[in-house]
Design a protein around this motif. Structure first.
Motif, PDB file in Angstrom:
ATOM      1  N   SER A 110      -3.041  15.238  -0.662  1.00 53.06           N
ATOM      2  CA  SER A 110      -2.303  14.401   0.289  1.00 53.06           C
ATOM      3  C   SER A 110      -2.758  14.741   1.697  1.00 53.06           C
ATOM      4  CB  SER A 110      -0.795  14.646   0.138  1.00 53.06           C
ATOM      5  OG  SER A 110      -0.088  13.947   1.140  1.00 53.06           O
TER       6      SER A 110
ATOM      7  N   GLN B 102       1.270   4.191  -3.004  1.00 49.06           N
ATOM      8  CA  GLN B 102       1.065   5.622  -2.783  1.00 49.06           C
ATOM      9  C   GLN B 102       2.283   6.418  -3.229  1.00 49.06           C
ATOM     10  OE1 GLN B 102       0.027   5.937   1.344  1.00 49.06           O
ATOM     11  NE2 GLN B 102      -2.107   5.413   0.988  1.00 49.06           N
TER      12      GLN B 102
ATOM     13  N   SER C  81       0.831  -1.207   0.000  1.00 49.82           N
ATOM     14  CA  SER C  81       0.000   0.000   0.000  1.00 49.82           C
ATOM     15  C   SER C  81       0.865   1.257   0.000  1.00 49.82           C
ATOM     16  CB  SER C  81      -0.928  -0.016   1.214  1.00 49.82           C
ATOM     17  OG  SER C  81      -1.614   1.197   1.324  1.00 49.82           O
TER      18      SER C  81
ATOM     19  N   ASN D 169      -3.317   7.932   6.154  1.00 47.17           N
ATOM     20  CA  ASN D 169      -2.361   8.248   5.095  1.00 47.17           C
ATOM     21  C   ASN D 169      -3.073   8.099   3.753  1.00 47.17           C
ATOM     22  OD1 ASN D 169      -0.196   8.589   3.413  1.00 47.17           O
ATOM     23  ND2 ASN D 169       1.152   7.217   4.536  1.00 47.17           N
TER      24      ASN D 169
ATOM     25  N   THR E  13      -3.190   9.628  -0.357  1.00 46.03           N
ATOM     26  CA  THR E  13      -2.662  10.433  -1.450  1.00 46.03           C
ATOM     27  C   THR E  13      -3.373  10.022  -2.731  1.00 46.03           C
ATOM     28  OG1 THR E  13      -0.479  10.544  -0.382  1.00 46.03           O
ATOM     29  CG2 THR E  13      -0.590  11.120  -2.718  1.00 46.03           C
ATOM     30  N   THR E  14      -3.884  10.999  -3.469  1.00 49.30           N
ATOM     31  CA  THR E  14      -4.569  10.678  -4.721  1.00 49.30           C
ATOM     32  C   THR E  14      -4.606  11.918  -5.614  1.00 49.30           C
ATOM     33  OG1 THR E  14      -6.518   9.571  -5.648  1.00 49.30           O
ATOM     34  CG2 THR E  14      -6.918  11.280  -4.000  1.00 49.30           C
TER      35      THR E  14
END
Length: 202
Positions: free
Chosen positions: A116, A46, A42, A157, A159-160
């Protein structure tokens, strides 16, 4: 000689008893290894996504500029404080050019944004807590991302890359009263939507 089979049976039973905890320990270790591997995969995914976005930014900055504002839209938020159930977290910008009003991030340009969010959530509710990133425009509200935090103090956590539009307001919510610790929240405009349309030949 008659006692010999009894001794052997006792030895066999003793060995079986000693083997069972070892097998349980081995199974527990295997489960932990699988869990650790999932966390590593994972985290790697990211980082790969973040790296791809940074490469895209670098390539985009090397291309000849077209007439447009040279100001990059972005914001970086650091937050530690209380969150009230079903009330937007009162975010304030630490630095950046994107305006924040009443805890809402005000999107001023259509486009592709890198988002983020990292931190941890402390809560007393015995049930799990939901942390939700939501966008609201003049007519509707939509959940952009939601994470269930199982245990108090667990790390978040996320992020995209998201398409966001002018007049969208971005807010952060918790499903119950909580304390948000060391929240780091960044939003960066990667490419305005009209430039994406030009690049695609639309």
């Amino acid at each position: 000689m008659e006692g010999q089979p009894d001794v052997e049976q006792r030895n066999r039973d003793q060995m079986d008893c000693e083997r069972e905890p070892e097998e349980e320990e081995w199974k527990s270790w295997q489960r932990g290894e699988v869990r650790n591997m999932l966390h590593i995969v994972s985290a790697a995914a990211q980082w790969i996504l973040l790296l791809a976005c940074l490469i895209y930014l670098g390539i985009n900055s090397l291309q000849p500029s077209t007439p447009r504002s040279s100001r990059v839209l972005w914001t970086h938020i650091r937050y530690t404080g209380e969150s009230i159930e079903q009330v937007a977290v009162n975010l304030t910008a630490e630095v950046g050019s994107i305006q924040i009003r009443n805890g809402s991030i005000m999107i001023a340009s259509d486009g592709l944004y890198l988002v983020s969010l990292k931190g941890s959530v402390l809560f007393n509710d015995p049930d799990a807590l939901k942390l939700t990133l939501q966008k609201t425009d003049n007519k509707t509200s939509k959940v952009l991302w939601e994470q269930t935090v199982q245990d108090s103090g667990d790390a978040v956590n996320f992020t995209t890359v998201l398409y966001l539009f002018t007049q969208d307001n971005i807010t952060l919510w918790t499903s119950s009263n909580a304390t948000i610790a060391d929240l780091s929240f960044s939003l960066v405009l990667l490419s305005p939507l009209h430039l994406l349309a030009v690049e695609d030949g639309v």
